[in-house]
Design a protein around this motif. Sequence first.
Motif, mmCIF file in Angstrom:
data_model
loop_
_atom_site.group_PDB
_atom_site.id
_atom_site.type_symbol
_atom_site.label_atom_id
_atom_site.label_comp_id
_atom_site.label_asym_id
_atom_site.label_seq_id
_atom_site.Cartn_x
_atom_site.Cartn_y
_atom_site.Cartn_z
ATOM 1 N N TYR A 1 -0.529 10.995 -11.945
ATOM 2 C CA TYR A 1 0.486 10.458 -12.679
ATOM 3 C C TYR A 1 1.703 11.177 -12.289
ATOM 4 O O TYR A 1 1.543 12.469 -12.547
ATOM 5 C CB TYR A 1 0.281 10.141 -14.304
ATOM 6 N N ARG B 1 -10.132 1.058 -9.415
ATOM 7 C CA ARG B 1 -9.282 1.968 -8.528
ATOM 8 C C ARG B 1 -8.101 1.244 -8.207
ATOM 9 O O ARG B 1 -8.358 0.096 -7.927
ATOM 10 C CB ARG B 1 -10.247 2.329 -7.140
ATOM 11 N N GLY B 2 -7.171 2.092 -8.164
ATOM 12 C CA GLY B 2 -5.839 1.137 -7.672
ATOM 13 C C GLY B 2 -4.605 2.146 -7.881
ATOM 14 O O GLY B 2 -4.534 3.484 -8.557
ATOM 15 N N ILE B 3 -3.561 1.609 -7.596
ATOM 16 C CA ILE B 3 -2.051 2.325 -7.894
ATOM 17 C C ILE B 3 -1.433 1.212 -8.764
ATOM 18 O O ILE B 3 -1.276 0.008 -8.684
ATOM 19 C CB ILE B 3 -1.413 2.506 -6.576
ATOM 20 N N TYR B 4 -0.934 1.810 -9.780
ATOM 21 C CA TYR B 4 -0.172 1.234 -10.954
ATOM 22 C C TYR B 4 1.048 1.810 -11.173
ATOM 23 O O TYR B 4 1.279 2.924 -11.564
ATOM 24 C CB TYR B 4 -1.073 0.990 -12.090
ATOM 25 N N ASP B 5 2.278 1.060 -11.131
ATOM 26 C CA ASP B 5 3.676 1.272 -11.247
ATOM 27 C C ASP B 5 3.772 1.076 -12.866
ATOM 28 O O ASP B 5 3.913 -0.137 -13.436
ATOM 29 C CB ASP B 5 4.539 0.692 -10.651
ATOM 30 N N SER C 1 1.084 5.517 -11.102
ATOM 31 C CA SER C 1 -0.033 6.128 -11.204
ATOM 32 C C SER C 1 -1.226 5.851 -10.356
ATOM 33 O O SER C 1 -0.945 4.712 -9.780
ATOM 34 C CB SER C 1 -0.529 5.998 -12.670
ATOM 35 N N SER C 2 -2.172 6.689 -10.144
ATOM 36 C CA SER C 2 -3.243 6.214 -9.120
ATOM 37 C C SER C 2 -4.550 6.907 -10.097
ATOM 38 O O SER C 2 -4.474 7.536 -10.453
ATOM 39 C CB SER C 2 -3.228 7.161 -7.901
ATOM 40 N N TYR C 3 -5.506 5.641 -10.264
ATOM 41 C CA TYR C 3 -6.530 5.825 -11.221
ATOM 42 C C TYR C 3 -7.723 5.643 -10.267
ATOM 43 O O TYR C 3 -7.890 4.945 -9.449
ATOM 44 C CB TYR C 3 -6.234 4.813 -12.231
ATOM 45 N N GLU C 4 -9.062 6.048 -10.913
ATOM 46 C CA GLU C 4 -10.134 6.017 -10.467
ATOM 47 C C GLU C 4 -11.226 5.900 -11.616
ATOM 48 O O GLU C 4 -10.947 6.562 -12.693
ATOM 49 C CB GLU C 4 -10.672 7.071 -9.428
#
Length: 677
Positions: free
Chosen positions: A213, A239-243, A220-223
């Motif tokens: 983040y 998994r992904g990228i979230y603004d 943010s990028s999460y796993e």
Amino acid sequence: MPSSNRRLSLSVALALLVMGGSYLTSRASYRGYTGGTVATPQTQTKPGAKPGTRIILDHADLLSYDASLQPGVQRLKGSVVLKHGNATMTCDSAYLNEDAQVFEAFGDVHMVQGDTVHMYARYLYYDGVSKLARLRHNVHLANKTTDLYTDSLDYDRIADIAYYFEGGSISDAQNTLTSDYGQFLPATNDAEFRYNVKLVNDKTTMTTEHLFYNTHTRISSYEGSTLIKSDSGQIVSQRGIYDVGRDVGILLDRSEVYSGARTLIGDSIYYDGPSKFGEAFGRMQLSDTVQKAILYGDYGYFDDKRNYAFATSRAHAEEYSQKDTLYVTADTLELISLPIKGRRPVDSLSTDSTATSKLDTMQRYLRGYRHVRVFRRDAQAVADSLSYVSMDSTLSLYGKPILWSEERQLSGDTTHFYFRGKKLDYVDVLGSALTVEHIDSVDFYNQMSGDSLRAYIQDSTVREIIVRGKVESIYYMKDEGTNEYNGLNRMSSSTMHVYLDSGRVSKSIWLGPVEGKAYPLAMASGAEVNRLERFVWAADRRPMRKEDITTVGDSLPPSEQRSIPLSDLKRFSGAKAAMVAYEPFERKAREEAQRTDSLMATYRGLDPAAYRETYRCVLRPLPTDGEHDSPHTLIDTSWVYRAFSSREDQDSSSTSSSTGILKGKNSPSESNALGGK
């Protein structure tokens, strides 16, 4: 004795001088800290260290040294200030070991790194060789945009990384992040979190196992197992990228998006929360619990603001609003919903609290393009395209559609299905209509053809068939004694009515010029006799089970199917499809607005008297209107049915063939028309 005393005094003075010099020139040694959880081994600085890399004591109210207690360690008290490079440390008291280039700080500890990063704690252990600071107890790190809170924090000055490992939180202007482990780079505002990660702000709550983040961009990028809840909906992802700021995400690894009554699942999804749309690539599944429908395809798109959904590439749909689920497949499927003007729920129209049904406030369109196939337990169909309109309860099949029900096949150029109360009422086949019934297991077919055909349905069974225009028919006849087929009857006329009972013909009526011929079975084996010119029995095209719909185009079982490459899916655009689908409705709305503006301009140009004279039939009457009106009413109500004045009139009534309105048989008007008095 006096000389002896003098010698003793000189010896004492010399000893004190030596001890004082030793004290002033000594270097403190490190006393290992054992009061906390951190154990730091003693290290020695190599000879010939570069100038300027040593820890500098800038100020202390009191400095003391006791070699017998702490060899090489200086004890500092009161407003202690220590410097190392561009870092400044202040505290209430400290132990400084200059040989090992380490110190411990106690009390109100404050460490400043380059005038941008401030760290506060109750205890600090600092190693000047590795430039590693270990802060403990009520730790607070702050830069211009971010605050970090924990009870144990290590700060690496060389890498410019702060990390905690016993739980902590990071806050910016909008968000608070908590986790078991976290690290933060003050220079770039990048942070990494692991284990029991939770992000909270006014609109979003996010829980995950591993998160990257940036506190500045809020991207943010999460796993790992991730749940994102926001005002616009909910996301379940791996998994992904979230603004976080914009509520926009790129979701991977079979993610799920929940928005209102709709759920979107796909191998990868682009999701925009404020715009309320999602775009899915690979094994897409879009379900709507309100409309009780599910769309599938390799590509899908939905726009919640427009109530639009789109699926293509191995697309199929399941509609489960009734007892039997309806399965539909096509190259492309669309679901469009539009508000019905002036339509409000029943609750807003009536105060009856016992009413359970509500008027539908949305008009829905389901459209299928190319290679349409339909399956339901009691009926199956194929066509080129499909359209369903909920307000009219009409399902239309275009492009030489074929419909099967039990052993009966129905085909034509266009077919319309009309529903009443969620049940099929009747079917219209327009152009080249043909109905074929397969008889038992033999190669016998009852047939009817014409320009158009209407079939009335009751309890999912055909009860009546009407064929019009160049009607031809072939029906096989049975011997009543043996119950075996003994011939066929071939007829032609302009109109034909067929009544059925339990699927069997009970009565048939031919109208117009009628021609016919009966053939014994032995003479009816040729196609010129037992087949109509349009005859076709397309059993090979009939979907026989739901899997013929849900796995269309796939030779592998569903568990082994793979989605088409992402590069092939790029040619699809759900947003463009939505614009094309809504353009006719928006054009109609613009035309209605222009017509309304024209009417408004017309009546606004009238003075009040002229306006009332023009629109008096729709305005509330004024108290003075009745004084000057003519005896003739504005609206002729003579056609309205008037109740009979006597029981005799009611008993002798009949129904008018032209209007369907009850009229007295011997009323004065009829007597006059017949020449009576």
